[in-house]
Design an enzyme around this catalytic site. Structure first.
Site, PDB file in Angstrom:
ATOM      1  N   HIS A   1       1.037  -1.167  -0.100  1.00  0.00           N
ATOM      2  CA  HIS A   1       0.148  -0.035   0.039  1.00  0.00           C
ATOM      3  C   HIS A   1       0.738   1.147  -0.077  1.00  0.00           C
ATOM      4  O   HIS A   1       2.046   1.256   0.622  1.00  0.00           O
ATOM      5  CB  HIS A   1      -0.987   0.079   1.349  1.00  0.00           C
ATOM      6  CG  HIS A   1      -1.951  -1.116   1.177  1.00  0.00           C
ATOM      7  ND1 HIS A   1      -2.900  -0.905   0.410  1.00  0.00           N
ATOM      8  CD2 HIS A   1      -2.170  -2.089   1.949  1.00  0.00           C
ATOM      9  CE1 HIS A   1      -3.940  -1.984   0.533  1.00  0.00           C
ATOM     10  NE2 HIS A   1      -3.255  -2.696   1.423  1.00  0.00           N
TER      11      HIS A   1
ATOM     12  N   ARG B   1      18.023  -7.937   8.819  1.00  0.00           N
ATOM     13  CA  ARG B   1      19.292  -7.796   8.607  1.00  0.00           C
ATOM     14  C   ARG B   1      20.303  -9.295   8.544  1.00  0.00           C
ATOM     15  O   ARG B   1      19.664 -10.016   9.428  1.00  0.00           O
ATOM     16  CB  ARG B   1      19.861  -6.881   9.406  1.00  0.00           C
ATOM     17  CG  ARG B   1      20.021  -7.463  11.161  1.00  0.00           C
ATOM     18  CD  ARG B   1      20.424  -6.371  11.938  1.00  0.00           C
ATOM     19  NE  ARG B   1      20.546  -6.809  13.599  1.00  0.00           N
ATOM     20  CZ  ARG B   1      21.546  -7.565  13.883  1.00  0.00           C
ATOM     21  NH1 ARG B   1      22.680  -7.675  12.981  1.00  0.00           N
ATOM     22  NH2 ARG B   1      21.628  -7.823  14.983  1.00  0.00           N
TER      23      ARG B   1
END
Length: 254
Positions: free
Chosen positions: A146, A213
């Protein structure tokens, strides 16, 4: 005057009714379980029994378990050989059913891909999942997000952004992992449970967190960095039977 109570068989009747009820429950349970297994087997989608689904390609040995999740845009979905698609998995190509998406496939699964129960693969633009990639339950892979550029318009009414997603071969995506638009995962990448991945992830990496990460990677000279905490599992030698494995387990426990 107190009347003596005549001996009766109330206890015996109660025991008989209880036994009969338990027997009926066992029979009913078995019938329901057998019936559900028949429904699951009959409702599964395979190349030999595709049902109403007409995929662009449905490979040999591939099986979509019943009940299936939302599936549309099958004409632009290619599933390789020997894929396992668990129950309630959503596979969609295009933003809604009935669109003409062009000549090329939109969603492609390589051979041997596993999608765990309740997973979603939403391909409004090109999504590719490499061969032998395994996904745990409730993994979410999407090429669409979105947008919220206009602060005065509801987010759900604003035109979304789409970017291709590419997942390399041999990856493992843990339970609840989310792969966002534009993500590119290399070969043999491990995504920890619940991680939210965006951007590029190099080959032979382990990623965790939200946003994800790299927490471990493999170097050709130094091996895994940081080093693995546990030794590598020892593979089962060829020719070992299940009975021998059970005997070995019992020996180790004694």
């Amino acid at each position: 005057m107190i009347r003596a109570r005549r001996p009766g068989n109330h206890g015996a009747n109660s025991s008989t009714f209880s036994s009969l009820a338990a027997w009926r429950r066992r029979v009913l349970t078995r019938a329901v379980q057998c019936g559900w297994r028949w429904v699951q087997d009959t409702g599964a989608v395979t190349a030999e029994h595709p049902g109403p689904l007409r995929f662009r390609r449905l490979g040999s040995g591939t099986r979509l378990a019943f009940p299936q999740g939302t599936v549309f845009g099958e004409a632009w979905i290619e599933l390789g050989d020997h894929c396992i698609i668990a129950e309630q998995v959503t596979l969609t190509a295009g933003m809604m059913p009935g669109l003409d998406l062009g000549a090329d496939p939109i969603l492609t699964l390589g051979d041997g891909v596993v999608l765990g129960r309740g997973s979603h693969v939403i391909a409004d633009t090109k999504v590719t999942i490499g061969s032998d990639t395994y996904c745990g339950p409730y993994v979410y892979i999407t090429s669409t997000n979105h947008s919220y550029d206009d602060p005065h318009e509801p987010v759900g009414k604003q035109w979304p952004r789409t970017e291709p997603v590419e997942i390399g071969p041999g990856c493992w995506l843990g339970t609840g992992a989310v792969i966002l638009p534009g993500a590119r995962l290399g070969r043999n990448v491990v995504v920890a449970a619940g991680a939210v991945v965006r951007g590029e992830v190099p080959d032979h990496s382990v990623v965790a967190g939200a946003p994800a990460r790299v927490v471990r990677s493999w170097d050709q000279v130094r091996g895994w960095q940081p080093p693995l905490r546990t030794p590598a599992p020892v593979p089962i030698p060829e020719g070992i039977t299940s009975e021998q494995l059970l005997a070995l387990a019992e020996l180790e426990e004694s």
